[in-house]
Scaffold this motif. Structure first.
Motif, PDB file in Angstrom:
ATOM      1  N   SER A  85     -10.398 -30.290 -35.489  1.00 46.81           N
ATOM      2  CA  SER A  85      -9.573 -31.373 -34.948  1.00 46.81           C
ATOM      3  C   SER A  85      -9.402 -32.494 -35.963  1.00 46.81           C
ATOM      4  O   SER A  85      -8.298 -33.043 -36.123  1.00 46.81           O
ATOM      5  CB  SER A  85     -10.208 -31.920 -33.667  1.00 46.81           C
ATOM      6  OG  SER A  85     -10.303 -30.921 -32.685  1.00 46.81           O
ATOM      7  N   THR A  86     -10.495 -32.819 -36.668  1.00 43.63           N
ATOM      8  CA  THR A  86     -10.420 -33.872 -37.689  1.00 43.63           C
ATOM      9  C   THR A  86      -9.461 -33.488 -38.800  1.00 43.63           C
ATOM     10  O   THR A  86      -8.638 -34.307 -39.235  1.00 43.63           O
ATOM     11  CB  THR A  86     -11.821 -34.123 -38.281  1.00 43.63           C
ATOM     12  OG1 THR A  86     -12.718 -34.509 -37.234  1.00 43.63           O
ATOM     13  CG2 THR A  86     -11.763 -35.216 -39.336  1.00 43.63           C
ATOM     14  N   GLY A  95     -15.019 -26.845 -33.636  1.00 43.48           N
ATOM     15  CA  GLY A  95     -13.900 -27.532 -33.005  1.00 43.48           C
ATOM     16  C   GLY A  95     -13.683 -28.949 -33.488  1.00 43.48           C
ATOM     17  O   GLY A  95     -12.562 -29.336 -33.839  1.00 43.48           O
TER      18      GLY A  95
END
Length: 277
Positions: free
Chosen positions: A143-144, A139
């Motif tokens: 997200s990055t 996750g």
């Protein structure tokens, strides 16, 4: 201030007045490559290494041909030549345009390099990813990458607005890498308006091509079924219709950048004339 509505009006006027001269260039440089190249995706999965290499090379040649067509239409829209003369001008300026856009491509790839580095650093199997497999991504890493991708998209979109008139600069001013600086200077103060036009153009062209592929693809799939080596008659007919739509938008895009360049150059001349020595 340059008004985009006025630039669009001049673009439409140019196309309607020169349709007979624009059409052969659009057919050769845009329609034919798009109609043929549109079927490559269906052939690629079953192609051997040699055939896949040939198809990639043909795609590259098609891209060069499309760039030549854009330069030719730009030359016509700048009133530098007629149909035949514009083709010769485009051929002379093609090496410079190729170099400029290779630099742009390399810069864009360099900006995207952090993404594979982030993936590799998080332990993602890059070989599997290169083979089309979707590995598990945590996750935080996802997200990055999503945040960086969003920021990168914004930066590339902004750069596209600032470099919107690179081709006209190359054609009219015979610039090379100096075309970057000239386009940057001309678009100063009009970036957000150009950005809006780019977004509108991208959305409308995408919707039009999607509609052509979906509607005509469904019809042709019902009328002409069956596939041979990944190709089908319905797919070929659909690619022809989609290529016609794509060719139309490419003509509009090239002509618009030329008329935008003229408007921006005129504004810059007036600004310089009004500036006290």
């Amino acid at each position: 201030m340059v008004k985009m509505g006025t630039v669009w009006d001049r673009t439409a006027e140019f196309i309607s007045d020169n349709l007979g001269a624009v059409l052969p260039i659009a057919l050769v440089a845009f329609f034919v490559p798009a109609s043929i190249g549109g079927n490559f995706q269906a052939v690629m999965p079953g192609a051997g290494p040699s055939l896949a290499l040939v198809l990639r090379l043909v795609q590259l040649l098609f891209a060069v041909l499309s760039l030549w067509g854009s330069l030719a239409i730009v030359a016509m829209a700048l009133d530098l030549a007629t149909e035949h003369g514009s083709g010769r001008i485009a051929l002379r300026r093609l090496p410079a345009a190729l170099l400029v856009w290779v630099v742009v491509l390399v810069a864009a790839l360099a900006l995207a390099l952090p993404i594979p580095f982030i993936l590799a650093g998080s332990g993602v199997d890059m070989v599997a990813l290169a083979n089309g497999e979707m590995p598990a991504i945590s996750g935080p890493v996802a997200s990055t990458i999503a945040l960086y991708g969003l920021a990168l998209f914004g930066v590339l979109l902004w750069l596209a607005a600032r470099l919107a008139v690179v081709n006209p600069v190359i054609v009219r001013e015979k610039g090379l890498l100096s075309a970057f600086g000239q386009s940057w200077a001309l678009t100063r103060g009009a970036t957000w308006r150009i950005l809006g036009v780019i977004l509108l153009y991208a959305i409308v062209s995408w919707v039009a091509q999607l509609a052509a592929k979906t509607v005509f693809g469904s019809i042709f799939a019902l009328v002409a079924g069956g596939t041979v080596d990944g190709l089908s008659l319905g797919g070929v007919l659909t690619s022809i219709v989609a290529a016609a739509v794509q060719a139309g938008f490419m003509v509009v895009g090239a002509a618009f950048t030329a008329k935008l360049y003229l408007a921006l150059a005129r504004q810059a001349s007036l600004r310089n004339a009004a500036t006290p020595a």
